[in-house]
Design an enzyme around this catalytic site. Sequence first.
Site, mmCIF file in Angstrom:
data_model
loop_
_atom_site.group_PDB
_atom_site.id
_atom_site.type_symbol
_atom_site.label_atom_id
_atom_site.label_comp_id
_atom_site.label_asym_id
_atom_site.label_seq_id
_atom_site.Cartn_x
_atom_site.Cartn_y
_atom_site.Cartn_z
ATOM 1 N N ASP A 235 42.935 40.246 32.405
ATOM 2 C CA ASP A 235 42.191 41.251 33.175
ATOM 3 C C ASP A 235 41.670 42.383 32.293
ATOM 4 O OD1 ASP A 235 41.944 40.740 35.901
ATOM 5 O OD2 ASP A 235 44.004 41.359 36.331
ATOM 6 N N LYS B 217 38.457 31.808 41.394
ATOM 7 C CA LYS B 217 38.826 31.777 39.973
ATOM 8 C C LYS B 217 39.262 30.364 39.569
ATOM 9 C CE LYS B 217 40.011 36.680 40.013
ATOM 10 N NZ LYS B 217 41.023 37.740 40.067
ATOM 11 N N GLN C 192 47.415 39.234 40.440
ATOM 12 C CA GLN C 192 46.339 39.572 41.368
ATOM 13 C C GLN C 192 46.702 40.828 42.161
ATOM 14 O OE1 GLN C 192 43.400 37.877 41.561
ATOM 15 N NE2 GLN C 192 42.588 39.126 43.235
HETATM 16 N N1 GUN Z 1 41.854 42.062 42.759
HETATM 17 C C1 GUN Z 1 40.519 42.146 42.922
HETATM 18 N N2 GUN Z 1 39.887 41.992 41.738
HETATM 19 C C2 GUN Z 1 40.851 41.790 40.816
HETATM 20 C C3 GUN Z 1 40.822 41.547 39.400
HETATM 21 O O1 GUN Z 1 39.783 41.490 38.750
HETATM 22 N N3 GUN Z 1 42.040 41.386 38.816
HETATM 23 C C4 GUN Z 1 43.205 41.461 39.507
HETATM 24 N N4 GUN Z 1 44.351 41.309 38.850
HETATM 25 N N5 GUN Z 1 43.261 41.686 40.814
HETATM 26 C C5 GUN Z 1 42.084 41.836 41.461
#
Ligand code: GUN
Length: 283
Positions: free
Chosen positions: A117, A48, A92
Site C-alpha cells: 500500500d 484486486k 484492507q
Molecule cells: N481501503 C480502501 N482503499 C484501500 C487501499 O488502497 N488500501 C487498503 N489497505 N485499504 C483500502
Amino acid sequence: MSPLILDGKIASKALLDFLKPLVETLDPKLTVVQVGNDPASASYIKQKVKSCDSVGMRHEHRHLDENITIEELMEVIDGLNNDSDVTGFFVQLPLPAHLKSHEPDIIKAIDPMKDIDGFGAYNLGKVFLSKDFEHLPPATPSGIIRLLEHFDIEIAGKHAVVVGRSNTVGKPVAIMLLNRNATVTICHSKTADLAEQIKQADIVIAAVGKPKMITADMVKDGAVVVDVGIHRTDEGLSGDTDFEGLESKVSAISPVPGGVGPMTVASLIRNCVTAKERQMAIR
Ligand code: GUN
C-alpha cells in the site's frame, strides 16, 4: 467540445499488459489481509484479486475473524513479514471499530519492503525525497499520476490544486505532482474560499470524500479534472465532482466508476512487482 475521458480501464490495462511479463519472470506473491466482513472491502478485494489473476500473479486471501484481537493480528503481520514466499501484503481498511485506534501501529508493523500500500512512514518519506525514490508509493496517488501520463497530460509547469489532505491520497499526490514540477496548492475543509483556489487550477485532483462537491462554476475553462471519490447515491455511483455539469467546461475528466479505481488496483500490482525486484536485488 466534449472532453477527453481519462478512462482508467484503458490506462490500467496498458499498465497491466506492461507488468504481465515481469510477473511471469519474477513470480511475486501478494497476500491480502481482510478483517471482518465490511461489504465495500469485500468488493475492493474482489477487484484486486481479479487483476492479480489477469496478470497471472500469485495471491492469497487471509480472511480473519471480525473479533480478532490486536495481538492476534500483529502475529499474522509478523508471520507475513517473515515468510520469504510472501512478496508483499496489505491490511484492507477500514478495520472493525475495536481495531481502529491501532491503525497507525498496524501500518508501522508492516515491513517497509513488503508495504504494498505504501502507507508506512518509510515509503511515504521516500516519496518526499524525489521522483527517483518513489519505490513503493501509495497506490491511488501513483495511479493518478499514471492516468495523467497515459493520456499525455503535461504536469510540469502546471498549477495543480489538490482538494483533500488525507495521508493516503491528498498529501502524497500533492508531493508526487511537485516531484514532477507542478506548482501545487493543497485545499481542505478549512480552506477559505475553496472555489477561488480551484478556479486557479490547470489540474484539479478531487479527493474530498463528498459526492458531487466540485461543480462547473468552481473550475476554469479547459481544466483537467481527476476524480478520486466514489459514493453510492440514490442516482447510482458518483464521484466528488459533478461529472455531467463539468463535461462541457473541462478539457479532460476521469469518470466514476472506471477512472482512478482501476488505476489504484493496477498500481498495487506494480508495487508488488517492484517489491520483488528490490528483494531479489538485496538477497
Ligand atoms: N481501503 C480502501 N482503499 C484501500 C487501499 O488502497 N488500501 C487498503 N489497505 N485499504 C483500502
